[in-house]
Every structure is written in structure tokens, then in C-alpha cells.
Design an enzyme around this catalytic site. Sequence first.
Site, PDB file in Angstrom:
ATOM      1  N   THR A   1      -7.960  19.846  -7.354  1.00 37.95           N
ATOM      2  CA  THR A   1      -7.343  18.531  -7.234  1.00 37.95           C
ATOM      3  C   THR A   1      -5.837  18.606  -7.103  1.00 37.95           C
ATOM      4  O   THR A   1      -5.180  19.445  -7.727  1.00 37.95           O
ATOM      5  CB  THR A   1      -7.702  17.657  -8.456  1.00 37.95           C
ATOM      6  OG1 THR A   1      -7.019  16.393  -8.360  1.00 37.95           O
ATOM      7  CG2 THR A   1      -7.313  18.321  -9.775  1.00 37.95           C
ATOM      8  N   GLY A   2      -5.312  17.711  -6.292  1.00 38.29           N
ATOM      9  CA  GLY A   2      -3.874  17.529  -6.225  1.00 38.29           C
ATOM     10  C   GLY A   2      -3.369  16.705  -7.392  1.00 38.29           C
ATOM     11  O   GLY A   2      -2.169  16.524  -7.567  1.00 38.29           O
TER      12      GLY A   2
ATOM     13  N   ASN B   1      -6.588  15.399   1.897  1.00 41.14           N
ATOM     14  CA  ASN B   1      -6.266  16.705   1.327  1.00 41.14           C
ATOM     15  C   ASN B   1      -7.522  17.488   0.946  1.00 41.14           C
ATOM     16  O   ASN B   1      -7.443  18.671   0.613  1.00 41.14           O
ATOM     17  CB  ASN B   1      -5.326  16.571   0.127  1.00 41.14           C
ATOM     18  CG  ASN B   1      -5.980  15.897  -1.062  1.00 41.14           C
ATOM     19  OD1 ASN B   1      -6.747  14.947  -0.921  1.00 41.14           O
ATOM     20  ND2 ASN B   1      -5.669  16.368  -2.257  1.00 41.14           N
TER      21      ASN B   1
ATOM     22  N   LYS C   1      -6.771  23.310  -0.165  1.00 42.23           N
ATOM     23  CA  LYS C   1      -7.985  23.526  -0.934  1.00 42.23           C
ATOM     24  C   LYS C   1      -8.936  24.534  -0.295  1.00 42.23           C
ATOM     25  O   LYS C   1      -9.815  25.057  -0.983  1.00 42.23           O
ATOM     26  CB  LYS C   1      -8.694  22.191  -1.178  1.00 42.23           C
ATOM     27  CG  LYS C   1      -7.906  21.245  -2.072  1.00 42.23           C
ATOM     28  CD  LYS C   1      -8.711  20.003  -2.443  1.00 42.23           C
ATOM     29  CE  LYS C   1      -7.899  19.047  -3.296  1.00 42.23           C
ATOM     30  NZ  LYS C   1      -8.679  17.888  -3.744  1.00 42.23           N
TER      31      LYS C   1
ATOM     32  N   ASP D   1      -9.613  12.807  -8.337  1.00 38.16           N
ATOM     33  CA  ASP D   1      -9.290  11.389  -8.116  1.00 38.16           C
ATOM     34  C   ASP D   1     -10.052  10.876  -6.896  1.00 38.16           C
ATOM     35  O   ASP D   1      -9.932  11.428  -5.795  1.00 38.16           O
ATOM     36  CB  ASP D   1      -7.793  11.210  -7.870  1.00 38.16           C
ATOM     37  CG  ASP D   1      -6.951  11.560  -9.088  1.00 38.16           C
ATOM     38  OD1 ASP D   1      -6.293  10.675  -9.634  1.00 38.16           O
ATOM     39  OD2 ASP D   1      -6.955  12.746  -9.481  1.00 38.16           O
TER      40      ASP D   1
ATOM     41  N   ASP E   1     -13.441  17.464  -5.740  1.00 38.72           N
ATOM     42  CA  ASP E   1     -12.164  16.771  -5.870  1.00 38.72           C
ATOM     43  C   ASP E   1     -12.248  15.944  -7.151  1.00 38.72           C
ATOM     44  O   ASP E   1     -13.334  15.730  -7.703  1.00 38.72           O
ATOM     45  CB  ASP E   1     -11.948  15.870  -4.652  1.00 38.72           C
ATOM     46  CG  ASP E   1     -10.758  14.957  -4.798  1.00 38.72           C
ATOM     47  OD1 ASP E   1      -9.676  15.444  -5.170  1.00 38.72           O
ATOM     48  OD2 ASP E   1     -10.921  13.748  -4.566  1.00 38.72           O
TER      49      ASP E   1
ATOM     50  N   ARG F   1       5.737  10.443  -4.922  1.00 35.54           N
ATOM     51  CA  ARG F   1       5.131   9.770  -6.074  1.00 35.54           C
ATOM     52  C   ARG F   1       5.672  10.315  -7.390  1.00 35.54           C
ATOM     53  O   ARG F   1       5.958   9.554  -8.316  1.00 35.54           O
ATOM     54  CB  ARG F   1       3.610   9.907  -6.010  1.00 35.54           C
ATOM     55  CG  ARG F   1       2.972   9.007  -4.965  1.00 35.54           C
ATOM     56  CD  ARG F   1       1.474   9.227  -4.856  1.00 35.54           C
ATOM     57  NE  ARG F   1       1.155  10.426  -4.089  1.00 35.54           N
ATOM     58  CZ  ARG F   1      -0.061  10.936  -3.980  1.00 35.54           C
ATOM     59  NH1 ARG F   1      -1.069  10.378  -4.632  1.00 35.54           N
ATOM     60  NH2 ARG F   1      -0.275  12.005  -3.238  1.00 35.54           N
TER      61      ARG F   1
ATOM     62  N   ASP G   1     -13.086  13.146  -0.933  1.00 33.37           N
ATOM     63  CA  ASP G   1     -12.979  11.850  -0.253  1.00 33.37           C
ATOM     64  C   ASP G   1     -11.753  11.693   0.635  1.00 33.37           C
ATOM     65  O   ASP G   1     -11.748  10.876   1.551  1.00 33.37           O
ATOM     66  CB  ASP G   1     -12.954  10.725  -1.289  1.00 33.37           C
ATOM     67  CG  ASP G   1     -11.642  10.680  -2.069  1.00 33.37           C
ATOM     68  OD1 ASP G   1     -11.233  11.730  -2.609  1.00 33.37           O
ATOM     69  OD2 ASP G   1     -11.027   9.600  -2.128  1.00 33.37           O
TER      70      ASP G   1
END
Length: 232
Positions: free
Chosen positions: A95-96, A185, A159, A9, A7, A52, A182
Site C-alpha cells: 500500500t501507498g 498505483n 507495486k 485503502d 492493496d 497530500r 482498485d
Amino acid sequence: MTVVAFDFDGTLSDSEMTVLLGDRCGVADDMAEITEASMNDEIDYAESLRKRAALLEGLPAEDAQAAFDEVVLRQGAADLIEELNEAGVTTAILTGGFERGVAAALEREGVSVDHIVANRLPMNEAETESEAKASDNASGDQPRALTGDVTGSLIEGTKDTALENLAGDVGADLEDCVAIGDGANDLPMLQVAGLAIGFEPKPAVEPHCDVVVTSMAEAREELVADGVLEEH
């Protein structure tokens, strides 16, 4: 063949891209609240990401790039990626977050990964002078800005599918894949990988991790213990 999928972020980086972008248009607190709820699996990830992105509508291109330029890898991340690359391990970032922030952080450290699966924040096209005059706008070119939309395979997609596709492409078994993440997602890839490493995982995520680490040095130790890397 081994795949190590990170991941970004909260894992490879302690930056949160949407919050950095939100700082530029005064919505950072709203961003952080939505992000935290999503990472704790309190609201649907796709819904949270769209909320967001919508808050960023109209953010000028130069401000968006300035935010992406603030994204940094956490201590030890570049060294770990480089060591994995040198060991012949397939490295990936799933990653999102957003391609441009990932690319900026990797470029700054002079390191690369084999695969990046990330989302994008589209921008409107700058209005030409002739188009502006045709719409009775004599101000000339209009600056490019974020549209408030978000695109990419990791909005509705998850993912685990991304990791499964990657493993298939490189000829690796999922049992030989390592996932490091972490947030909520990240759960799908953590659940299908042979080794699930939680990097300071959120409470909803920790029970699904094989091991928990708080630094890249600890992550490396787990990769050594799993036979992915050799001890120095």
C-alpha cells in the site's frame, strides 16, 4: 507457494487514510481531490502523495494517531485474511498508505498478514526543555507533529517490484500470485500477477483486471475458482 497481495485503502479498507488525517487539520476536501485524481491516473502517484503529505505539516502526533485509529477493515476482510493464512497462503499488504493505519486496523480485528509494505509519515522530535530555553522559548517541551514529508519504498517505487521481490523471497512464481486492488498505483502489480482482481476498480484500472468484485465474499469466490482456497 501462492501469494495473495492486497492493496489497502479502497480494497481491504474503505477508509482513505489521507482524508482521515486531513479531517484533523481541515484539508480533507483538498486531500480527496488529489487522491481521486491519482487513483484515476490523472496525476503522478508520487507527486500526489507528496502533495497530500505536505498538507499535513504540523498535525500533532495525537491527532495523527486518532486518525489512524479510525481506519477499519471492510466487512469480511479479516475473515478472508484469516482463511488464507490458515490455508498456508502467503498474505501481503502492498500500500501507498501508512504503516500505522494498517497496523491499527489489523490489530483491532485481531488478524495479521505475513508481509506489509507501506509508507510512513515522519514526525519531528519533541523539543526538550533545555533546547526550548536555549532558543528563548520558555514554554517547555514542544509537541511532536507531522513534518509534511513522506518516506517509504512505495512512493517512487511501484507495486510490481514489491510483488516480484516478495515472490522471490518466498519462492513463488508470479504466475501463482494474486493481486487485488482498485487504483492506478495498483496497476503494476495487477499487470504482473497471475490473477488480477479489481475491487470496485477505477475506470482506468478495470480494463487491466481479469475479474472485478465488489465485496470480500466475491473476492473469496474468485480465489476458490482459481484454486487458492477450497470451497466450504
